[in-house]
Design a protein around this motif. Structure first.
Motif, mmCIF file in Angstrom:
data_model
loop_
_atom_site.group_PDB
_atom_site.id
_atom_site.type_symbol
_atom_site.label_atom_id
_atom_site.label_comp_id
_atom_site.label_asym_id
_atom_site.label_seq_id
_atom_site.Cartn_x
_atom_site.Cartn_y
_atom_site.Cartn_z
ATOM 1 N N ALA A 1 0.869 -1.172 0.000
ATOM 2 C CA ALA A 1 0.000 0.000 0.000
ATOM 3 C C ALA A 1 0.903 1.218 0.000
ATOM 4 O O ALA A 1 1.801 1.340 0.849
ATOM 5 N N ALA A 2 0.714 2.119 -0.929
ATOM 6 C CA ALA A 2 1.584 3.295 -1.058
ATOM 7 C C ALA A 2 1.675 4.085 0.244
ATOM 8 O O ALA A 2 2.730 4.603 0.600
ATOM 9 N N ALA A 3 0.591 4.169 1.000
ATOM 10 C CA ALA A 3 0.591 4.929 2.259
ATOM 11 C C ALA A 3 1.513 4.306 3.300
ATOM 12 O O ALA A 3 1.953 4.974 4.228
ATOM 13 N N ASN A 4 1.815 3.028 3.160
ATOM 14 C CA ASN A 4 2.663 2.323 4.125
ATOM 15 C C ASN A 4 4.108 2.184 3.664
ATOM 16 O O ASN A 4 4.909 1.537 4.320
ATOM 17 N N THR A 5 4.447 2.766 2.548
ATOM 18 C CA THR A 5 5.790 2.657 1.989
ATOM 19 C C THR A 5 6.718 3.683 2.632
ATOM 20 O O THR A 5 6.384 4.864 2.719
ATOM 21 N N LEU A 6 7.881 3.221 3.064
ATOM 22 C CA LEU A 6 8.896 4.117 3.605
ATOM 23 C C LEU A 6 9.514 4.886 2.442
ATOM 24 O O LEU A 6 10.185 4.312 1.587
ATOM 25 N N ASP A 7 9.245 6.187 2.388
ATOM 26 C CA ASP A 7 9.737 6.969 1.262
ATOM 27 C C ASP A 7 10.701 8.073 1.690
ATOM 28 O O ASP A 7 11.059 8.921 0.891
ATOM 29 N N ASP A 8 11.105 8.060 2.939
ATOM 30 C CA ASP A 8 12.017 9.097 3.416
ATOM 31 C C ASP A 8 12.970 8.499 4.441
ATOM 32 O O ASP A 8 12.683 8.481 5.631
ATOM 33 N N TYR A 9 14.098 7.976 3.963
ATOM 34 C CA TYR A 9 15.134 7.419 4.828
ATOM 35 C C TYR A 9 16.449 8.054 4.415
ATOM 36 O O TYR A 9 16.774 8.117 3.231
ATOM 37 N N GLU A 10 17.205 8.534 5.411
ATOM 38 C CA GLU A 10 18.455 9.215 5.104
ATOM 39 C C GLU A 10 19.428 9.018 6.260
ATOM 40 O O GLU A 10 19.041 9.086 7.423
ATOM 41 N N GLU A 11 20.689 8.782 5.948
ATOM 42 C CA GLU A 11 21.770 8.731 6.937
ATOM 43 C C GLU A 11 22.832 9.717 6.503
ATOM 44 O O GLU A 11 23.030 9.935 5.308
ATOM 45 N N GLY A 12 23.519 10.314 7.476
ATOM 46 C CA GLY A 12 24.576 11.234 7.101
ATOM 47 C C GLY A 12 25.390 11.709 8.280
ATOM 48 O O GLY A 12 25.173 11.301 9.421
ATOM 49 N N THR A 13 26.334 12.569 7.990
ATOM 50 C CA THR A 13 27.156 13.205 9.011
ATOM 51 C C THR A 13 26.946 14.710 8.920
ATOM 52 O O THR A 13 26.488 15.221 7.894
ATOM 53 N N PHE A 14 27.250 15.399 9.987
ATOM 54 C CA PHE A 14 27.139 16.854 10.003
ATOM 55 C C PHE A 14 28.111 17.396 11.033
ATOM 56 O O PHE A 14 28.654 16.653 11.847
ATOM 57 N N THR A 15 28.357 18.681 11.001
ATOM 58 C CA THR A 15 29.196 19.346 11.991
ATOM 59 C C THR A 15 28.300 20.194 12.871
ATOM 60 O O THR A 15 27.654 21.120 12.391
ATOM 61 N N ALA A 16 28.234 19.842 14.147
ATOM 62 C CA ALA A 16 27.487 20.638 15.120
ATOM 63 C C ALA A 16 28.453 21.634 15.754
ATOM 64 O O ALA A 16 29.669 21.568 15.534
ATOM 65 N N GLN A 17 27.916 22.557 16.527
ATOM 66 C CA GLN A 17 28.750 23.522 17.236
ATOM 67 C C GLN A 17 28.360 23.549 18.710
ATOM 68 O O GLN A 17 27.170 23.555 19.023
ATOM 69 N N LEU A 18 29.356 23.578 19.578
ATOM 70 C CA LEU A 18 29.135 23.874 20.982
ATOM 71 C C LEU A 18 29.218 25.391 21.072
ATOM 72 O O LEU A 18 30.229 25.980 20.705
ATOM 73 N N SER A 19 28.135 26.027 21.493
ATOM 74 C CA SER A 19 28.037 27.478 21.380
ATOM 75 C C SER A 19 27.625 28.117 22.695
ATOM 76 O O SER A 19 26.862 27.536 23.469
ATOM 77 N N ASP A 20 28.123 29.330 22.934
ATOM 78 C CA ASP A 20 27.660 30.129 24.074
ATOM 79 C C ASP A 20 26.757 31.267 23.606
ATOM 80 O O ASP A 20 26.432 32.173 24.348
ATOM 81 N N GLY A 21 26.357 31.213 22.340
ATOM 82 C CA GLY A 21 25.509 32.254 21.775
ATOM 83 C C GLY A 21 26.288 33.294 20.995
ATOM 84 O O GLY A 21 25.748 33.986 20.153
ATOM 85 N N THR A 22 27.585 33.398 21.272
ATOM 86 C CA THR A 22 28.451 34.348 20.583
ATOM 87 C C THR A 22 29.572 33.638 19.845
ATOM 88 O O THR A 22 29.846 33.907 18.690
ATOM 89 N N THR A 23 30.223 32.702 20.537
ATOM 90 C CA THR A 23 31.358 31.951 19.994
ATOM 91 C C THR A 23 30.962 30.482 19.881
ATOM 92 O O THR A 23 30.205 29.982 20.712
ATOM 93 N N SER A 24 31.482 29.800 18.856
ATOM 94 C CA SER A 24 31.158 28.390 18.657
ATOM 95 C C SER A 24 32.423 27.583 18.407
ATOM 96 O O SER A 24 33.378 28.080 17.821
ATOM 97 N N LEU A 25 32.399 26.340 18.850
ATOM 98 C CA LEU A 25 33.452 25.376 18.573
ATOM 99 C C LEU A 25 32.841 24.232 17.781
ATOM 100 O O LEU A 25 31.781 23.714 18.148
ATOM 101 N N ASP A 26 33.495 23.822 16.680
ATOM 102 C CA ASP A 26 32.970 22.728 15.869
ATOM 103 C C ASP A 26 33.085 21.388 16.580
ATOM 104 O O ASP A 26 34.078 21.101 17.240
#
Length: 135
Positions: free
Chosen positions: A6-31
């Motif tokens: 059934a098309a309504a039951n089909t998984l149509d959005d699956y994604e894996e990946g990497t990203f760079t987050a930041q530890l931030s104090d609101g002004t300065t950030s560290l990757d």
């Protein structure tokens, strides 16, 4: 039922990946370069790891910014683990506001959160896994 398409039951959005987050104090950030995500439909599971991150350039309340997807119109909460270079590990509660791409970090004591914001403290390591819903 198993084996019934059934098309309504089909998984149509699956994604894996990497990203760079930041530890931030609101002004300065560290990757934070060691970040992965898995997105299934509107559900996003994120893993963030940082080892021996020097936070001496940060001050004030810390957050993890740069998450790969904006949260939906709902708030989220959870916990993660932070280790200061000089002390034992500390449990941290996090809060993610609706329609956000960052999480605020708060000190946690045992089961109850003290509500005190986490602030920069020399060299830290942190490990986080959390799940949130996108828009």
């Amino acid at each position: 039922a198993v084996g019934v398409y059934a098309a309504a039951n089909t998984l149509d959005d699956y994604e894996e990946g990497t990203f760079t987050a930041q530890l931030s104090d609101g002004t300065t950030s560290l990757d934070i370069n060691s970040c992965q995500y898995t997105k299934i439909g509107r559900t996003v599971h994120v893993r963030v790891s940082a080892y021996n991150l020097n936070t001496s350039s940060l001050s004030g309340t810390l957050s993890i910014a740069g998450l790969p997807f904006t949260s939906g119109n709902v708030e989220h909460g959870g916990s993660l683990y932070v280790r200061n270079g000089q002390t034992a590990g500390t449990g941290i509660a996090f809060y993610m506001a609706a329609t956000a791409t960052s999480i605020g970090l708060r000190l946690s004591s045992g089961i109850a959160s003290s509500g005190s914001p986490l602030t920069a403290s020399a060299v830290i390591s942190l490990w986080a896994e959390f799940t949130y819903i996108t828009a």
